[in-house]
Motif scaffolding. Structure first.
Motif, PDB file in Angstrom:
ATOM      1  N   TYR A 180       8.096  -8.384  -9.180  1.00 50.73           N
ATOM      2  CA  TYR A 180       7.225  -7.484  -8.426  1.00 50.73           C
ATOM      3  C   TYR A 180       7.435  -7.659  -6.928  1.00 50.73           C
ATOM      4  O   TYR A 180       7.505  -8.783  -6.435  1.00 50.73           O
TER       5      TYR A 180
ATOM      6  N   CYS B  32       5.861  -7.837  -3.484  1.00 49.37           N
ATOM      7  CA  CYS B  32       4.508  -8.185  -3.048  1.00 49.37           C
ATOM      8  C   CYS B  32       4.589  -8.976  -1.760  1.00 49.37           C
ATOM      9  O   CYS B  32       5.663  -9.150  -1.185  1.00 49.37           O
TER      10      CYS B  32
ATOM     11  N   ASN C 186      -5.554  -4.753  -4.760  1.00 49.65           N
ATOM     12  CA  ASN C 186      -4.091  -4.815  -4.835  1.00 49.65           C
ATOM     13  C   ASN C 186      -3.548  -6.237  -4.788  1.00 49.65           C
ATOM     14  O   ASN C 186      -2.414  -6.473  -4.379  1.00 49.65           O
ATOM     15  N   ALA C 187      -4.360  -7.211  -5.225  1.00 47.16           N
ATOM     16  CA  ALA C 187      -3.933  -8.614  -5.128  1.00 47.16           C
ATOM     17  C   ALA C 187      -4.271  -9.391  -6.392  1.00 47.16           C
ATOM     18  O   ALA C 187      -5.191  -9.039  -7.131  1.00 47.16           O
TER      19      ALA C 187
ATOM     20  N   THR D 168      -0.433 -10.186  -2.629  1.00 48.85           N
ATOM     21  CA  THR D 168      -1.050  -8.906  -2.363  1.00 48.85           C
ATOM     22  C   THR D 168       0.019  -7.823  -2.202  1.00 48.85           C
ATOM     23  O   THR D 168       1.207  -8.079  -2.402  1.00 48.85           O
ATOM     24  N   SER D 169      -0.434  -6.618  -1.858  1.00 46.65           N
ATOM     25  CA  SER D 169       0.444  -5.449  -1.702  1.00 46.65           C
ATOM     26  C   SER D 169       1.133  -5.070  -3.007  1.00 46.65           C
ATOM     27  O   SER D 169       2.252  -4.554  -3.002  1.00 46.65           O
ATOM     28  N   LEU D 170       0.472  -5.339  -4.121  1.00 42.60           N
ATOM     29  CA  LEU D 170       1.020  -4.979  -5.427  1.00 42.60           C
ATOM     30  C   LEU D 170       0.812  -3.492  -5.690  1.00 42.60           C
ATOM     31  O   LEU D 170      -0.252  -2.927  -5.402  1.00 42.60           O
TER      32      LEU D 170
ATOM     33  N   ARG E 217      -2.085  -3.596  -9.430  1.00 43.33           N
ATOM     34  CA  ARG E 217      -2.653  -4.919  -9.616  1.00 43.33           C
ATOM     35  C   ARG E 217      -2.975  -5.189 -11.077  1.00 43.33           C
ATOM     36  O   ARG E 217      -2.678  -6.270 -11.605  1.00 43.33           O
TER      37      ARG E 217
ATOM     38  N   THR F 188       0.133  -5.809 -13.213  1.00 45.96           N
ATOM     39  CA  THR F 188       0.712  -7.110 -12.856  1.00 45.96           C
ATOM     40  C   THR F 188      -0.119  -8.244 -13.430  1.00 45.96           C
ATOM     41  O   THR F 188       0.415  -9.206 -13.996  1.00 45.96           O
TER      42      THR F 188
END
Length: 207
Positions: free
Chosen positions: A61, A63, A116-117, A130-132, A135, A138
């Motif tokens: 991923y 991230c 998003n983390a 973060t910045s996934l 989320r 994942t």
């Protein structure tokens, strides 16, 4: 599948004089599954030389690692490890977390409202990624692999305990066998002594 070696997460950082642009592609950027598998496996082996080469990468991923600054990189999910690698303009960050050392995996939010983390905790530290892009997806994939690794480790431990128990039983059988031989020998000697004590003395022939 090899059992994991280190029992604690490790983190290394290094600076490279040569400026290197951060890698931004992730599995979702490549359409063909075979290409995804080859690319993520190749990059994992390159970036994590200290881990077993036979580790199979299930997911990768794009991230960012939360710290003093956000470090953009990639999170690798393998059978036995969570690995994060970042190379931002020559500043290299590498984190290796054995699955069996993970205590919790939780969903987190950035700025208290952006979902998003994901945070990964061990007894020693907590790492937040973060910045996934997704989320929940994942989190689900990471949790699935983590639970499987824990189950396999517990099963291996149970097998080890069972083998130790069998060895102890075999030792006890050996001792019992030796005691039985001693008992049989003692009984034989007692019987012989009893026979000799009960035997009548021979009469002497008359001269």
């Amino acid at each position: 599948m090899g059992r994991p070696g280190p029992t604690h997460p490790s983190r290394t950082t290094a600076s490279n004089p040569a400026l290197a642009e951060p890698e931004l592609e992730s599995d979702s950027d490549m359409a063909h599954p075979d290409q995804q598998n080859r690319t993520r496996q190749k990059k994992f082996v390159k970036n994590f030389k200290g881990l077993p080469m036979e580790e199979t990468v299930h997911k990768r991923y794009s991230c960012a690692l939360v710290g003093d600054i956000l470090l953009q990189g990639h999170l690798y999910v393998t059978e036995n490890y969570l690995g994060f690698h970042s190379n931002v303009f020559g500043y290299v960050t590498r984190i290796q977390i054995p699955m069996i050392s993970v205590t919790t995996i939780t969903k987190e939010k950035t700025a208290k409202f952006i979902p998003n983390a994901v945070a990964v905790s061990t007894d020693e530290d907590t790492h937040t990624f973060t910045s996934l892009m997704s989320r929940d997806a994942t989190f689900k994939a990471m949790t699935k692999v983590w639970k499987k690794a824990i189950a396999m480790n517990n099963l291996a431990s149970m097998n080890d305990i069972a083998e130790i128990g069998v060895d102890d039983m075999e030792d006890e059988d050996d001792i019992d066998g030796e005691d039985q031989i001693e008992y049989e020998s003692t009984d034989s000697m007692t019987s012989a002594n009893q026979v000799s004590s009960y035997a009548l003395p021979l009469k002497k022939d008359a001269d």
